[in-house]
Design a protein around this motif. Structure first.
Motif, PDB file in Angstrom:
ATOM      1  N   GLY A  85      47.508  37.505  68.884  1.00  0.00           N
ATOM      2  CA  GLY A  85      46.866  38.793  68.634  1.00  0.00           C
ATOM      3  C   GLY A  85      46.632  39.016  67.162  1.00  0.00           C
ATOM      4  N   SER A  86      47.056  40.170  66.685  1.00  0.00           N
ATOM      5  CA  SER A  86      46.802  40.535  65.290  1.00  0.00           C
ATOM      6  C   SER A  86      47.997  40.285  64.390  1.00  0.00           C
ATOM      7  N   ALA A  87      49.050  39.666  64.891  1.00  0.00           N
ATOM      8  CA  ALA A  87      50.263  39.463  64.108  1.00  0.00           C
ATOM      9  C   ALA A  87      49.967  38.697  62.825  1.00  0.00           C
ATOM     10  N   PHE A  88      50.594  39.120  61.740  1.00  0.00           N
ATOM     11  CA  PHE A  88      50.381  38.453  60.454  1.00  0.00           C
ATOM     12  C   PHE A  88      51.179  37.151  60.385  1.00  0.00           C
ATOM     13  N   PHE A  89      52.472  37.231  60.626  1.00  0.00           N
ATOM     14  CA  PHE A  89      53.309  36.039  60.555  1.00  0.00           C
ATOM     15  C   PHE A  89      53.502  35.466  61.958  1.00  0.00           C
ATOM     16  N   LEU A  90      53.192  34.184  62.105  1.00  0.00           N
ATOM     17  CA  LEU A  90      53.227  33.528  63.402  1.00  0.00           C
ATOM     18  C   LEU A  90      54.313  32.459  63.456  1.00  0.00           C
ATOM     19  N   GLY A  91      54.825  32.224  64.655  1.00  0.00           N
ATOM     20  CA  GLY A  91      55.793  31.161  64.872  1.00  0.00           C
ATOM     21  C   GLY A  91      55.099  29.834  65.094  1.00  0.00           C
ATOM     22  N   VAL A  92      55.881  28.810  65.356  1.00  0.00           N
ATOM     23  CA  VAL A  92      55.332  27.460  65.472  1.00  0.00           C
ATOM     24  C   VAL A  92      54.409  27.306  66.679  1.00  0.00           C
ATOM     25  N   LYS A  93      54.534  28.184  67.669  1.00  0.00           N
ATOM     26  CA  LYS A  93      53.672  28.113  68.848  1.00  0.00           C
ATOM     27  C   LYS A  93      52.564  29.158  68.827  1.00  0.00           C
ATOM     28  N   GLY A  94      52.379  29.801  67.682  1.00  0.00           N
ATOM     29  CA  GLY A  94      51.265  30.727  67.545  1.00  0.00           C
ATOM     30  C   GLY A  94      51.531  32.151  67.945  1.00  0.00           C
ATOM     31  N   ALA A  95      52.747  32.470  68.419  1.00  0.00           N
ATOM     32  CA  ALA A  95      53.078  33.850  68.777  1.00  0.00           C
ATOM     33  C   ALA A  95      53.637  34.579  67.559  1.00  0.00           C
ATOM     34  N   ARG A  96      53.764  35.895  67.662  1.00  0.00           N
ATOM     35  CA  ARG A  96      54.315  36.681  66.560  1.00  0.00           C
ATOM     36  C   ARG A  96      55.708  36.167  66.213  1.00  0.00           C
ATOM     37  N   LEU A  97      55.971  36.023  64.929  1.00  0.00           N
ATOM     38  CA  LEU A  97      57.255  35.525  64.471  1.00  0.00           C
ATOM     39  C   LEU A  97      58.354  36.544  64.794  1.00  0.00           C
ATOM     40  N   GLY A  98      59.526  36.058  65.216  1.00  0.00           N
ATOM     41  CA  GLY A  98      60.650  36.929  65.529  1.00  0.00           C
ATOM     42  C   GLY A  98      61.626  37.052  64.381  1.00  0.00           C
ATOM     43  N   THR A  99      62.498  38.047  64.473  1.00  0.00           N
ATOM     44  CA  THR A  99      63.465  38.289  63.397  1.00  0.00           C
ATOM     45  C   THR A  99      64.464  37.147  63.254  1.00  0.00           C
ATOM     46  N   ARG A 100      64.836  36.509  64.358  1.00  0.00           N
ATOM     47  CA  ARG A 100      65.808  35.415  64.261  1.00  0.00           C
ATOM     48  C   ARG A 100      65.290  34.274  63.405  1.00  0.00           C
ATOM     49  N   SER A 101      64.006  33.994  63.521  1.00  0.00           N
ATOM     50  CA  SER A 101      63.428  32.923  62.705  1.00  0.00           C
ATOM     51  C   SER A 101      63.495  33.273  61.224  1.00  0.00           C
TER      52      SER A 101
END
Length: 310
Positions: free
Chosen positions: A219-235
């Motif tokens: 979607g519109s998330a700025f920071f993304l995880g390795v699979k393209g989803a919004r990055l989580g706080t744990r990361s």
């Protein structure tokens, strides 16, 4: 906990979540505190919220003290109980706010960890060198995260909640929604701007493309995880812990360390306390004043190590 008491707690938690805008972390803490309170009350023959009076509340805190709970935990429990009883009074569930006179020992506030500017520069230089050598989108993202955490003193929830539209690259500002759903605009500097621009132009498109390959859409998330989803706080916590592990010093190793560091460096550099309060999004100036104590301690330490007659 009886069904009736359980329902009252659920209604109160729904209130603080939706009407007060409290975070899920805060709501979870309230739930834990109130579950313990009502469990204690039931063990002592209290079957209705109307019977939770001041002596019961005081005995509950005393029992927590006897169990060896930290003063900060007891102070938080007292605050949870006061908020709950005040809400019940406003709702007409009880005639008198029994928690209004509940007091707990003041929590001792430890001075937060602050990273020295030279050590922070070295850590950022290592991240930058890795990103330049690997051209990996995750490495480019990680530089942008650390630069922005320090540059704008964001909370981790604010950082992962950023959308692309929240970052104004021309004005070098970010729009964040903080505690209580309060919005503020904070600036960032040239090093962060370079890292953010590179991530947006090179790293993020690569990560976003991975979402199209079967991952949950970013979607519109700025920071993304390795699979393209919004990055989580744990990361973010894992990233920060790795960065701080390479920096001398003891203390917490979470993202808040960069927030503490930014605030302290601002005050060390002569920034006005109220300006720092607005920058951090603190509702109370008293919360921001902890950083004046940090600056004073740093000054005394410098004096002891540098002055010939210290």
């Amino acid at each position: 906990m009886s069904v009736a008491l359980d329902r009252v707690v659920d209604d109160y938690l729904a209130h603080v979540r939706t009407e007060r805008g409290y975070s899920e972390h805060t709501v979870a803490a309230y739930r834990s505190d109130l579950a313990d309170l009502l469990g204690f009350a039931e063990e002592h023959g209290v079957a209705s919220v109307a019977d939770i009076d001041l002596p019961v509340l005081r005995d509950w805190l005393w029992a927590a003290t006897e169990r060896g709970l930290a003063r900060a935990t007891i102070a938080r429990r007292a605050a949870s109980a006061r908020g709950f009883t005040a809400w019940m009074t406003r709702r007409g569930l009880v005639p008198v706010d029994q928690g209004a006179r509940l007091r707990a020992p003041r929590a001792q506030r430890a001075l937060p960890r602050v990273v020295a500017a030279p050590a922070l520069d070295e850590a950022l230089a290592r991240l930058e060198a890795r990103a330049v050598s690997t051209h990996e989108p995750v490495d480019e993202r990680d530089v942008a995260i650390i630069e922005l955490l320090y540059a704008s003193a964001l909370r981790v929830s604010e950082l992962v909640g950023l959308d692309v539209a929240d970052v104004d690259r021309r004005r070098r500002t970010v729009r964040v929604v903080g505690k209580g759903s309060k919005e503020r605009i904070v600036p960032y500097g040239a090093p962060a701007a370079r890292a953010l621009d590179r991530y947006l132009e090179q790293g993020r498109p690569t990560l976003a493309a991975r979402a199209a390959e079967g991952a949950r859409p970013s979607g519109s998330a700025f920071f993304l995880g390795v699979k393209g989803a919004r990055l989580g706080t744990r990361s973010v916590y894992r990233l920060v812990a790795g960065v701080l592990a390479e920096i001398p010093g003891s203390g917490p190793s979470g993202p808040h360390t960069f927030r503490h560091t930014a605030a302290t460096h601002l005050l060390d550099g002569g920034a006005d306390l109220r300006a720092v309060q607005e920058f951090l999004g603190h509702a109370s100036l008293g919360t921001t004043q902890i950083y004046t104590h940090v600056s004073a301690e740093r000054l005394k330490e410098s004096y002891r190590t540098a002055h010939p007659r210290a």
